[in-house]
Design an enzyme around this catalytic site. Structure first.
Site, short mmCIF file in Angstrom:
data_model
loop_
_atom_site.label_atom_id
_atom_site.label_comp_id
_atom_site.label_asym_id
_atom_site.label_seq_id
_atom_site.Cartn_x
_atom_site.Cartn_y
_atom_site.Cartn_z
CG ASP B 11 -1.88 1.17 1.28
OD1 ASP B 11 -2.20 1.70 0.20
OD2 ASP B 11 -2.31 1.56 2.37
CB SER B 12 0.36 4.74 -0.89
OG SER B 12 -0.89 4.90 -0.28
CE1 TYR B 43 2.47 5.38 -3.97
CE2 TYR B 43 1.32 3.42 -4.75
CZ TYR B 43 2.48 4.04 -4.33
OH TYR B 43 3.66 3.32 -4.28
N GLY B 44 -3.42 8.59 -3.91
CA GLY B 44 -4.77 9.00 -4.33
C GLY B 44 -4.83 10.16 -5.31
CB CYS B 74 -2.81 0.76 -2.56
SG CYS B 74 -2.90 2.45 -3.18
CG ASN B 75 -9.44 0.63 -2.82
OD1 ASN B 75 -10.31 0.02 -3.42
ND2 ASN B 75 -9.19 0.42 -1.54
CB THR B 76 -4.92 4.91 -5.70
OG1 THR B 76 -5.76 5.56 -4.74
CG2 THR B 76 -4.62 5.85 -6.83
CD GLU B 154 -2.04 7.84 6.47
OE1 GLU B 154 -1.05 8.54 6.64
OE2 GLU B 154 -2.03 6.80 5.79
CB CYS B 188 -9.99 4.33 0.36
SG CYS B 188 -8.40 4.90 1.02
CB THR B 189 -6.82 -0.05 2.38
OG1 THR B 189 -5.87 0.91 1.95
CG2 THR B 189 -6.97 -1.12 1.33
#
Lengths: 269, 269
Positions: B11-12, B43-44, B74-76, B154, B188-189
């Site tokens: 993931d980012s 990344y989004g 990572c969804n993006t 975050e 989104c995670t």
């Protein structure tokens, strides 16, 4: 450097345009070359090692294009990477927003009790504490990490209920707990966008120091010292390391005063 | 790949740990190797070109370490870079959270009216729309960019007044305007961390699809298909491209169930 060269400005993202806008207002004859390192933003949560590497690359890029002075319009990069840039380019006139913001705070505060709202990286570096102490002894500086302000500003959420509740979350405990603070430094270039909401929260006894304005004042002094101000039309050219169309779109929305925002050049660092 | 190899996850940032935690719960015997590209997150908002470059580098890194399957958590990156990773490593069992989330949505929605909360990059890619359409025709998919949810999660702000006001800002106009939506995909995670607040806002008629859980289910099927599940102790190893101490600190706070979070390795991609 020839005085007809532009002034280079860089930030991790869009926030530094508050600095570019302040310089455009004060020195409309200067040409500005603005680099936004969007591919690697935000710098705020990243380590000093990584931010320094990115900031030196950004400086190398702008120096390669030819600039007569360089403004580090990113508080995190100013806080941790200014010395590394100065070592890499010892001849280059170099300004950082932290030094300018500290100068503004010392001028604005009567009590010497100063609150700095900044990113995590800037707070952790204690750069404001050191820059203020170099200018005036005996100040009490409280640095508050306010990372959500960056996301709010980038989303165009600059006032209203959400901004107020986030601002209260970060700052109300502080203004309630401490006494005698009379100065709030907007220690991240995004934060001037939230200034009206922050001013309401801080109350009438607290002066806001906008490091974008402070940097513009310091640049004017530097250029006068170098005998490098110019006459003429001036202007603003924008370069981004990613997503140039999105950058242009957000910049136009957030900075309607910068009516010269046209095409944004894409560059790899 | 030998079946005693770990499953690679990347993931980012920290959000993909929702996927790692779901896999740990469901398959405690598996070894997981998690890479967080903190130096270049988020990344989004970045362009597909840049996200693809970063994602392929992350995959190369994990494949270099030896993994028996790769989960793009990572969804993006799943939305824009899965094909590029598959081309680079055609033999590698590869899963993305978008495919898993789409499968979960199709299973959960009776009406076929599905809301996806995601990052800007995921929404712009229309990856959920395409992944859902491949599984079931005639669905109406509304993808809503909710970038502030990432910053909130975050920061550890996962519920309360700020989260509620931001969630209302993004989603209330949608749930007010549209009728018949019965499924909200947390696309989104990071977003499963905000699930209780989002469930309250969406109301009792809307089922939440957690793409972390959906990905864990899909991985279990993949490993069974490969006859690659293992017995034994399992575990989770963490690697970050920046700020490993900060990563460990936030991970411990947000994921108390992952009690094996110890030292985080620092790596350059």
């Amino acid at each position: 450097m020839p005085k007809h060269y532009p002034v280079g400005i860089f930030d991790s993202g869009i926030g530094g345009l508050t600095v570019a806008a302040a310089i455009r207002r004060a020195m409309p004859a200067e040409k500005l070359l603005y680099l936004a390192d969007l591919a690697r933003q935000p710098y705020g949560p990243k380590s000093p090692r990584t931010v320094t590497r990115y900031a030196v690359q950004a400086a190398e890029f702008l120096v390669g294009r030819g600039v007569k002075a360089l403004v580090v319009a990113c508080n995190t990069a100013s806080a941790v990477a200014l010395e590394a840039i100065a070592e890499r380019f010892p001849e280059l006139p170099l300004l950082g927003v932290v030094e300018a913001g500290a100068a503004g705070a010392v001028a604005a505060s009567a009590s010497g009790r100063i609150v700095v709202a900044a990113t995590e990286g800037t707070c952790r570096s204690q750069a404001y504490e050191r820059a203020i102490a170099r200018r005036r002894g005996g100040c009490r500086v409280t640095c508050v990490p306010c990372p959500l302000f960056v996301s709010l500003a980038e989303e165009g959420l600059t006032d209203g209920a959400i901004v107020e509740s986030v601002a209260r979350h970060y700052l109300a405990p502080l203004f309630d707990r401490l006494g005698g603070d009379d100065c709030l430094v907007l220690g991240c270039t995004h934060f001037p966008l939230l200034a009206p909401a922050l001013a309401r929260l801080a109350g009438p006894g607290v002066r806001l120091v906008d490091c974008a304005e402070a940097t513009s004042t310091m640049l004017a002094e530097t250029l006068r010292g170098l005998e490098a101000p110019v006459g003429g039309a001036g202007g603003l050219s924008l370069i981004a390391t990613d997503a140039p169309e999105r950058f242009a779109r957000i910049a136009r929305r957030l900075f309607p005063s910068l009516d010269e925002i046209g095409t944004v050049e894409l560059a790899d660092l």
